[in-house]
Write an enzyme that holds these catalytic residues in place. Sequence first.
Site, short mmCIF file in Angstrom:
data_model
loop_
_atom_site.label_atom_id
_atom_site.label_comp_id
_atom_site.label_asym_id
_atom_site.label_seq_id
_atom_site.Cartn_x
_atom_site.Cartn_y
_atom_site.Cartn_z
CE LYS A 138 -3.67 -2.12 2.93
NZ LYS A 138 -4.46 -2.11 4.20
CG HIS A 141 -2.45 6.37 4.84
ND1 HIS A 141 -2.76 7.19 5.87
CD2 HIS A 141 -3.75 6.26 4.27
CE1 HIS A 141 -4.21 7.68 6.06
NE2 HIS A 141 -4.70 7.16 4.69
CG HIS A 144 1.82 4.36 8.39
ND1 HIS A 144 1.92 3.52 9.26
CD2 HIS A 144 1.14 4.09 7.39
CE1 HIS A 144 0.97 2.69 9.04
NE2 HIS A 144 0.49 2.73 7.77
#
Length: 553
Positions: A138, A141, A144
């Site tokens: 992924k 984001h 994080h």
Amino acid sequence: MASGFRRSIACQLSRVLDLPPENLIKSISAVPISRKEEVADFQLSVDSLLENSNDHSRPDIQAQAMRLAEKLKCDTVVSEISTGQGTVNFKINRELLTKTVLQQVIKDGSKYGLKSELFSGLSQKKIVVEFSSPNVAKKFHVGHLRSTIIGNFIANLKEALGHQVTRINYLGDWGMQFGLLGTGFQLFGYEEKLQSNPLQHLFEVYVQVNKEAADDKSVAKSAHEFFQRLELGDVQALALWQKFRDLSIEEYIRIYKRLGVHFDEYSGESFYREKSQEVLKLLDSKGLLQKTIKGTAVVDLSGNGDPSSICTLMRSDGTSLYATRDLAAAIDRMDKYNFDTMIYVTDKGQKKHFQQVFQMLQIMGYDWAERCHHVPFGVVQGMKTRRGDVTFLEDVLNEIRLRMLQNMASVKTTKELENPQETAERVGLAALIIQDFRGLLLSDYQFSWDRVLQSRGDTGVFLQYTHARLHSLEETFGCGYLNDFNTACLQEPQSVSILQHLLSHLAAVAHKTLHIKDSPPEVAGARLHLFRAVRSVLANGMKLLGITPVCRM
């Protein structure tokens, strides 16, 4: 710097109180500086002295403070003694303060502030810090970002204090999402897209397969079967998973480089899929593992069936869960690093999870579980770019670099920069980090581009500007003046206030009034030493926070 003054005060108190200086040093604290008025430099809390004494009558604190102050005398170090609310206050000789601070800052360099006697008894520890921990396959984001910033600061601070720090990025690289992703890639994936922009393509595949799985039970079933194949070590399934993992880590390393963050170890949940089975066996052998009607394996941490204290460790099909793998990871790290402290930096939503993990370690017989700590934090809300809602950290980094470049374009010195893109990135990152640290750690906060980009106030932009401005003074005048200085030339209140603060706001104002150009050489040299000291301390502080200081902007 403060150590010598503190010890001198402690020695005088020692003679009056008949106590060893070492017993008194920690009761003597620096007084918070006020910009509005000149205050004492150090204070002794009389209350803290009485806490350590055998006198339980607790006499009037204020009267005690006044009686103690009357027995003390000014000397070459202390120029004034007064009392406050239960305190005895000490003002340091201004010329000695000036000379000592400036000499110490220049002598200690990047270690300034770390040689205090307050740290003298600090033994070197082995510390593991787990932070950032994005999910493989992924895109990185923004959720994080806080873990990365806070974890990096904790690791930097522990290292600065002399501890042996291991930085671990514990990747979310296992679990049911890989069943979905494996199935999704087989249905919708393209190898050429995977190679050219791996995280973007995997993200698109993941979104698409989730939609399909919601509408088509056969897709959900395929995803479940793919993850089972992974758990059982199927060669083809593992090869695809490994490709996703390797390409993701390559992308992460590139983004961490932009953030100025590094890790000693990239581990992940996948490392513990086999060891988690050992954890289950150990819990079972101790009679702690219970099977439910649904076939899952749980541990009841309350001992009385309280649903809120039941932790699931195995699915009905025998596959492991997040908590099981965290237990295995903690045990493995103790075996590998023999740590004194392990710190997990994740959002406050995982508070209960870590409480349960630490509790399970305890009941499994691992006394070192008390060395494990969770540092929770609030979440960032409302982070958007000009293109709309933002999900990915790289979009934020690109956006802030662009905005900083646009802001810098109106300043005439920008054209002189060798690498304006790099400067814009460093200033932008400082702006992000300072905004993040301004609020309370546990509070959620609303992200604001206006606040991030502000060039005045307690902002990263202002911090970087001040550092660059002070560096420019050194470049312009340093050659002729940085040999020696006369402390008598730095006795005006503004200079003393800067020495007490060593902060950017005062320095930014002072360099407009405490002129170097056209001042007598002795005065110019002393002031340049003062500004050089401020710049050094600002640089040290920024580096601890994970900010790279810029010299021009």
